[in-house]
Design a protein around this motif. Structure first.
Motif, short mmCIF file in Angstrom:
data_model
loop_
_atom_site.label_atom_id
_atom_site.label_comp_id
_atom_site.label_asym_id
_atom_site.label_seq_id
_atom_site.Cartn_x
_atom_site.Cartn_y
_atom_site.Cartn_z
N LEU A 11 -17.00 2.56 1.19
CA LEU A 11 -16.29 2.99 -0.01
C LEU A 11 -17.07 2.50 -1.23
N ALA A 12 -17.50 3.42 -2.07
CA ALA A 12 -18.22 3.09 -3.30
C ALA A 12 -17.36 3.52 -4.49
N PRO A 13 -16.51 2.63 -5.01
CA PRO A 13 -15.58 3.02 -6.08
C PRO A 13 -16.27 3.56 -7.32
N ASP A 14 -17.38 2.93 -7.74
CA ASP A 14 -18.05 3.37 -8.96
C ASP A 14 -18.60 4.79 -8.83
N GLU A 15 -19.04 5.13 -7.63
CA GLU A 15 -19.58 6.47 -7.40
C GLU A 15 -18.49 7.45 -6.95
N ARG A 16 -17.29 6.90 -6.74
CA ARG A 16 -16.15 7.69 -6.23
C ARG A 16 -16.56 8.45 -4.96
N LYS A 17 -17.10 7.67 -4.02
CA LYS A 17 -17.56 8.25 -2.76
C LYS A 17 -17.02 7.44 -1.58
N LEU A 18 -16.57 8.15 -0.57
CA LEU A 18 -16.24 7.55 0.72
C LEU A 18 -17.13 8.23 1.75
N THR A 19 -17.93 7.44 2.46
CA THR A 19 -18.84 8.02 3.45
C THR A 19 -18.54 7.45 4.83
N ARG A 20 -18.91 8.22 5.82
CA ARG A 20 -18.81 7.78 7.21
C ARG A 20 -20.13 8.12 7.88
N ALA A 29 -8.46 13.16 -5.39
CA ALA A 29 -8.58 12.11 -6.41
C ALA A 29 -7.49 11.06 -6.26
N ARG A 30 -6.25 11.48 -6.02
CA ARG A 30 -5.16 10.51 -5.90
C ARG A 30 -5.32 9.67 -4.63
N ALA A 31 -5.71 10.31 -3.55
CA ALA A 31 -5.93 9.56 -2.31
C ALA A 31 -7.06 8.56 -2.48
N PHE A 32 -8.12 8.96 -3.19
CA PHE A 32 -9.23 8.04 -3.43
C PHE A 32 -8.77 6.85 -4.28
N ASP A 33 -8.01 7.13 -5.33
CA ASP A 33 -7.51 6.04 -6.18
C ASP A 33 -6.62 5.09 -5.37
N MET A 34 -5.80 5.66 -4.51
CA MET A 34 -4.93 4.81 -3.70
C MET A 34 -5.75 3.97 -2.73
N LEU A 35 -6.79 4.57 -2.14
CA LEU A 35 -7.64 3.82 -1.22
C LEU A 35 -8.30 2.65 -1.95
N GLU A 50 4.13 -0.66 -7.09
CA GLU A 50 2.80 -1.03 -7.57
C GLU A 50 1.80 0.12 -7.36
N ILE A 51 1.87 0.73 -6.19
CA ILE A 51 0.93 1.82 -5.89
C ILE A 51 1.18 3.00 -6.82
N LEU A 52 2.44 3.34 -7.00
CA LEU A 52 2.76 4.46 -7.89
C LEU A 52 2.28 4.19 -9.31
N ASP A 53 2.46 2.95 -9.79
CA ASP A 53 2.03 2.61 -11.15
C ASP A 53 0.51 2.69 -11.29
N ASP A 54 -0.21 2.33 -10.23
CA ASP A 54 -1.67 2.33 -10.32
C ASP A 54 -2.25 3.73 -10.16
N VAL A 55 -1.73 4.48 -9.22
CA VAL A 55 -2.31 5.79 -8.91
C VAL A 55 -1.82 6.87 -9.86
N GLN A 69 -0.11 11.08 0.11
CA GLN A 69 -1.42 10.42 0.02
C GLN A 69 -1.64 9.46 1.19
N VAL A 70 -0.58 8.79 1.63
CA VAL A 70 -0.68 7.92 2.80
C VAL A 70 -1.10 8.73 4.01
N SER A 71 -0.48 9.89 4.18
CA SER A 71 -0.82 10.76 5.32
C SER A 71 -2.27 11.23 5.23
N ALA A 72 -2.72 11.55 4.01
CA ALA A 72 -4.11 12.00 3.83
C ALA A 72 -5.10 10.90 4.20
N LEU A 73 -4.80 9.67 3.80
CA LEU A 73 -5.70 8.56 4.12
C LEU A 73 -5.70 8.26 5.61
N ARG A 74 -4.54 8.31 6.23
CA ARG A 74 -4.49 8.05 7.67
C ARG A 74 -5.22 9.13 8.46
#
Length: 548
Positions: A11-20, A29-35, A50-55, A69-74
């Motif tokens: 996970l590279a937050p500054d680049e907004r990238k998740l790689t595998r 975008a929301r799922a990434f912010d939550m992650l 807290e999660i709702l306030d941040d995302v 978003q939880v389902s998307a991340l899982r």
């Protein structure tokens, strides 16, 4: 901001990238912010608010959006990445490594290059004629792992994962592919009297050929300089430049006394065996190290954690608390000392302080078996079963020698209605107990955890056979009798269970067991019986008198 590695994901937050495995994964975008939020707050439970306030800052949204978003991340990370804590929120439970990517040359293997060197240090082989010198080779390995982990430009496989390879023949190239490694360190240690010989080599992962190799012959008095030399040679071979602060961190030592250090290594080795007999040995050896060097903070922390394991919440645990506070006075960031202090405070009913210290210890070292085990135990004692499951399951992953967390977590699964998992964990515990007993048929802790597992599996005949075996080995330990009573209660043998409790409860530490028995659902079949209620009342009265 740093990047984060968990398993095969980066996970590279500054680049907004998740790689595998180097391939970017599509994520909204929301799922990434939550992650990003969950990874940053991975050491604790994050509430839904807290999660709702941040995302969704400054936007009123329905809670159903969070569920989406939880389902998307899982779906992307796997179903176990985010744990649901009923009534509280969610917690990110994958093991996270933080690092700063630094481009480095990598061999041309036709495969994807890795951003930073990822290194596995295999347990060094003990080639001494005395097998009892195993503690020394293990200690050297652990300290090399610790020192390499201080280098920001390296990703080093954690100690507990590395030690799963101990005693196994390792195909370096295959292991490198499986674990996405660039390099593997392997070696051997031979100690004879005050002389040490260490052979070490750094192997390029994919091709399996040595990049660097050297033999070191030294006196024991040179052990600290030798460790520095090995670590710095590995770093140089990886073509990584140490910054001054990293060099100072590697060269800093908690003691300058080789004799105290060797006693500490012996104590640490016995502590990892995770039974009362070895806790006692570890405590004694740590005390001997402290007699030589009273300022040895790691020895104080090890003494604290060993005495916590040895004495539980009894009055004698005061010694563990004193040791923890002494360690923290020397170094406020020792995770095991924080965990030991937290556990004792929980036993005194000071739960707010205890959970604060548990959280601090977890932030400092989420991959410590002791930190996870003790946090899980405090959660269990306060009825926080879902959180106890998280910590105890992680503890079982961190130590293949573990029996306690593997056994205890079954009660949490029962409390949360996950009955199939009760059976699964009982089977796992039985396998582990049998593995220990294959090496030492008189290991009383393995026998009694086996008794509990067999009772949960409904095997009455073997439960009784193992009960007789453990009583033959250790006839006077009241905690063994207590666990036999629990097994009899599970099997429906009520009178036998009550008779056993009547015999053992007056002999147990009242503080420890008055807390434990409230949550111990192995005894649920007895709770409505007047005789059981009388026994518990007597136990609670003794506990109250002891803490008055």
């Amino acid at each position: 901001m740093s990047s984060f590695r968990f398993g095969e994901f980066i996970l590279a937050p500054d680049e907004r990238k998740l790689t595998r495995d180097g391939i970017e994964l599509p994520l909204g975008a929301r799922a990434f912010d939550m992650l990003c939020f969950m990874v940053a707050n991975r050491h604790r439970v994050a509430t839904k608010a807290e999660i709702l306030d941040d995302v969704w800052p400054d936007i009123a949204v329905e809670e159903s959006n969070l569920t989406v978003q939880v389902s998307a991340l899982r779906k992307v990370l796997g179903p176990k990445a985010l744990a649901t804590i009923p009534g509280r929120g969610y917690q990110f439970v994958l093991t996270v490594e933080e690092y700063t990517p630094v481009p480095v040359p990598a061999p041309d293997t036709g495969k994807r290059e890795t951003a930073v060197p990822r290194v596995l240090v295999l347990p060094f082989t003990n080639t001494s004629s005395d097998p009892d010198q195993e503690y020394f080779s293990d200690g050297i390995t652990e300290d090399i792992i610790t020192d390499l982990s201080k280098v920001a430009a390296l990703s080093v496989v954690a100690r507990n994962t590395a030690f799963t390879f101990k005693g196994r023949a390792v195909d370096v190239a295959q292991t490198a592919r499986d674990m996405n490694l660039t390099h593997v360190v392997e070696g051997s240690v031979r100690k004879s009297g005050n002389r040490i010989r260490i052979n070490a080599q750094l192997v390029e992962g994919a091709a399996g050929h040595p990049v660097w190799a050297e033999r070191f012959d030294r006196d024991l008095t040179d052990i600290f300089d030798l460790q520095d030399q090995i670590t710095e040679a590995i770093v140089a071979a990886l073509k990584v430049r140490l910054v001054p602060s990293e060099r100072r961190a590697i060269q800093s030592r908690p003691t300058d006394n080789p004799e105290a250090y060797e006693l500490y290594l012996q104590a640490r080795y016995h502590h990892t065996r995770l039974d009362r007999q070895n806790f006692a040995i570890a405590s004694r050896l740590a005390q001997q190290a402290l007699e030589i060097d009273p300022e040895y903070d790691l020895a104080w922390a090890l003494l604290a954690i060993s005495q916590t394991g040895l004495f539980g919440l009894s009055a004698s645990a005061e010694h563990g608390l004193q040791a923890a506070e002494r360690a923290l006075a020397l170094n406020p960031d020792l995770s095991e000392a924080l965990a030991a202090k937290a556990f004792v405070l929980a036993g005194l009913g000071r739960f707010d302080e205890a959970f604060e210290l548990h959280e601090r210890s977890l932030q400092l070292d989420p991959n410590s078996y002791d930190v996870r085990f003790l946090y899980g135990r405090t959660c269990f004692q306060t009825g926080r079963h879902e959180e106890a499951i998280l910590h105890w399951e992680r503890a079982t992953e961190l130590s293949e020698a573990d029996l306690a967390a593997s056994s205890h977590v079954a009660m949490c699964y029962k409390a949360t209605g996950q009955l199939e998992k009760v059976l699964d964990t009982a089977r796992r515990t039985l396998v582990r107990a049998e593995r220990v007993l294959a090496e030492n048929s008189s290991d009383s802790y393995a026998l009694i955890t086996g008794v509990s597992a067999l009772a949960k599996l409904g095997d009455a005949e073997r439960t009784k056979q193992w009960s007789l075996r453990v009583k033959a080995v250790d006839p006077d330990d009241p905690s063994i009798d207590y666990n036999i009573a629990c097994a009899m209660a599970l099997l429906g043998e009520t009178e036998t269970a009550l008779d056993t409790l009547e015999d053992c409860l007056p002999r147990v530490d009242a503080v420890t067991f008055s807390v434990w028995i409230k949550q111990d659902n192995d005894l649920d079949a007895l709770r409505d019986l007047p005789r059981f209620q009388r026994l518990v009342g007597d136990l609670n009265a003794r506990a109250a008198a002891a803490t008055a």
